[in-house]
Design a protein around this motif. Sequence first.
Motif, short mmCIF file in Angstrom:
data_model
loop_
_atom_site.label_atom_id
_atom_site.label_comp_id
_atom_site.label_asym_id
_atom_site.label_seq_id
_atom_site.Cartn_x
_atom_site.Cartn_y
_atom_site.Cartn_z
N LEU A 1 -50.20 100.07 112.22
CA LEU A 1 -49.49 99.02 111.47
C LEU A 1 -50.39 98.49 110.37
CD1 LEU A 1 -48.09 96.86 114.42
CD2 LEU A 1 -46.77 98.40 112.96
N ASP A 2 -49.76 98.00 109.33
CA ASP A 2 -50.48 97.28 108.30
C ASP A 2 -50.42 95.78 108.57
OD1 ASP A 2 -51.30 99.44 106.41
OD2 ASP A 2 -49.14 99.80 106.45
N GLU A 3 -49.37 95.38 109.31
CA GLU A 3 -49.18 93.95 109.54
C GLU A 3 -48.21 93.75 110.71
OE1 GLU A 3 -48.45 90.16 106.55
OE2 GLU A 3 -48.00 92.19 105.85
N TRP A 4 -48.36 92.64 111.39
CA TRP A 4 -47.42 92.22 112.44
C TRP A 4 -46.95 90.84 112.06
CZ3 TRP A 4 -48.94 90.91 118.20
CH2 TRP A 4 -47.78 90.62 118.93
N LEU A 5 -45.67 90.72 111.74
CA LEU A 5 -45.10 89.45 111.31
C LEU A 5 -44.20 88.89 112.40
CD1 LEU A 5 -44.31 90.29 107.58
CD2 LEU A 5 -46.25 89.02 108.50
N LYS A 6 -44.80 88.27 113.40
CA LYS A 6 -44.05 87.70 114.52
C LYS A 6 -43.05 86.65 114.07
CE LYS A 6 -48.19 87.67 117.29
NZ LYS A 6 -49.04 86.89 118.14
N ASP A 7 -43.48 85.81 113.10
CA ASP A 7 -42.62 84.70 112.66
C ASP A 7 -41.41 85.16 111.87
OD1 ASP A 7 -44.26 82.83 113.89
OD2 ASP A 7 -45.51 82.59 112.11
N LEU A 8 -41.40 86.41 111.47
CA LEU A 8 -40.26 86.98 110.75
C LEU A 8 -39.15 87.41 111.70
CD1 LEU A 8 -39.24 87.75 107.96
CD2 LEU A 8 -40.45 89.90 108.18
N ALA A 9 -39.50 87.58 112.95
CA ALA A 9 -38.53 88.00 113.97
C ALA A 9 -37.55 86.87 114.28
CB ALA A 9 -39.27 88.40 115.24
N PRO A 10 -36.41 87.19 114.86
CA PRO A 10 -35.47 86.13 115.27
C PRO A 10 -36.16 85.16 116.24
CG PRO A 10 -34.49 88.30 115.57
CD PRO A 10 -35.93 88.52 115.22
N SER A 11 -35.69 83.94 116.25
CA SER A 11 -36.23 82.96 117.18
C SER A 11 -36.07 83.46 118.62
CB SER A 11 -35.50 81.62 117.03
OG SER A 11 -34.14 81.76 117.38
N THR A 12 -36.89 82.94 119.49
CA THR A 12 -36.83 83.35 120.90
C THR A 12 -35.44 83.09 121.47
OG1 THR A 12 -39.18 82.93 121.17
CG2 THR A 12 -37.86 82.96 123.17
N GLU A 13 -34.86 81.95 121.15
CA GLU A 13 -33.53 81.60 121.66
C GLU A 13 -32.47 82.60 121.18
OE1 GLU A 13 -35.43 79.40 119.78
OE2 GLU A 13 -36.33 78.45 121.54
N LEU A 14 -32.53 82.94 119.90
CA LEU A 14 -31.55 83.88 119.35
C LEU A 14 -31.74 85.27 119.95
CD1 LEU A 14 -29.25 84.43 117.38
CD2 LEU A 14 -30.97 84.77 115.59
N ARG A 15 -32.98 85.70 120.05
CA ARG A 15 -33.27 87.02 120.63
C ARG A 15 -32.77 87.11 122.07
NH1 ARG A 15 -37.08 88.42 123.96
NH2 ARG A 15 -38.30 86.54 123.60
N ARG A 16 -33.02 86.08 122.85
CA ARG A 16 -32.60 86.09 124.25
C ARG A 16 -31.07 86.08 124.38
NH1 ARG A 16 -37.00 81.81 126.70
NH2 ARG A 16 -38.71 83.30 126.85
N ALA A 17 -30.40 85.29 123.54
CA ALA A 17 -28.93 85.22 123.60
C ALA A 17 -28.31 86.57 123.25
CB ALA A 17 -28.42 84.13 122.67
N PHE A 18 -28.88 87.26 122.27
CA PHE A 18 -28.35 88.57 121.89
C PHE A 18 -28.64 89.60 122.98
CE2 PHE A 18 -29.00 92.61 119.40
CZ PHE A 18 -27.65 92.89 119.25
N GLU B 1 -24.83 87.35 125.42
CA GLU B 1 -24.16 86.08 125.12
C GLU B 1 -23.60 86.09 123.69
OE1 GLU B 1 -25.62 81.48 124.58
OE2 GLU B 1 -26.65 82.72 126.05
N LEU B 2 -24.29 86.79 122.79
CA LEU B 2 -23.85 86.91 121.41
C LEU B 2 -23.54 88.36 121.08
CD1 LEU B 2 -26.60 84.79 119.58
CD2 LEU B 2 -24.33 84.03 120.30
N ASP B 3 -22.47 88.58 120.32
CA ASP B 3 -22.23 89.93 119.83
C ASP B 3 -23.10 90.15 118.59
OD1 ASP B 3 -20.96 88.53 117.77
OD2 ASP B 3 -18.98 89.32 118.21
N PHE B 4 -23.14 91.39 118.10
CA PHE B 4 -24.04 91.70 116.99
C PHE B 4 -23.66 90.94 115.72
CE2 PHE B 4 -25.51 94.31 113.39
CZ PHE B 4 -26.88 94.20 113.61
N ALA B 5 -22.40 90.79 115.44
CA ALA B 5 -21.97 90.08 114.23
C ALA B 5 -22.48 88.64 114.23
CB ALA B 5 -20.46 90.12 114.08
N THR B 6 -22.39 87.98 115.38
CA THR B 6 -22.87 86.60 115.48
C THR B 6 -24.39 86.56 115.39
OG1 THR B 6 -20.96 86.07 116.86
CG2 THR B 6 -22.80 84.51 116.90
#
Length: 134
Positions: A36-53, A57-62
């Motif tokens: 890797l050249d970089e790891w951008l953790k903060d660019l990822a979805p929030s923990t809450e959003l990731r867990r819901a998906f 609990e959430l479909d892909f569109a949501t």
Amino acid sequence: MILCKRAYEPASPDDGYRVLVDRLWPRNCRKEQLPLDEWLKDLAPSTELRRAFKSGELDFATFRSRYRQELTARPEHWWALLERAQKGRLTLVYSAHDEVHNNARVLAEWLEDELDRQGEGSSPVCYAHLSPPE
């Protein structure tokens, strides 16, 4: 050009600048084995959003819509990637099993949209093709 690639696929010289865009490190993947050249953790979805998906609990569109809202609120996390994508190939590395419905695909789409907005046709000059009122 922006590509998406699973962390478990071998790296290639054609990948260009490789960025891990997950909040969590990929399972069963040693840090020294993932180029890797970089790891951008903060660019990822929030923990809450990731867990819901992930839980269904959430479909892909949501998920997509909410992740795009998070990206809108935090341009400092993705702004530098636009320059990387303009200069050469950018590969967004992710660990999800689903190669179509994941955060890297949403982010790639987001970055492409931003590049289009900043492109030549997004300036007021784009109205030049319209005929003047008579």
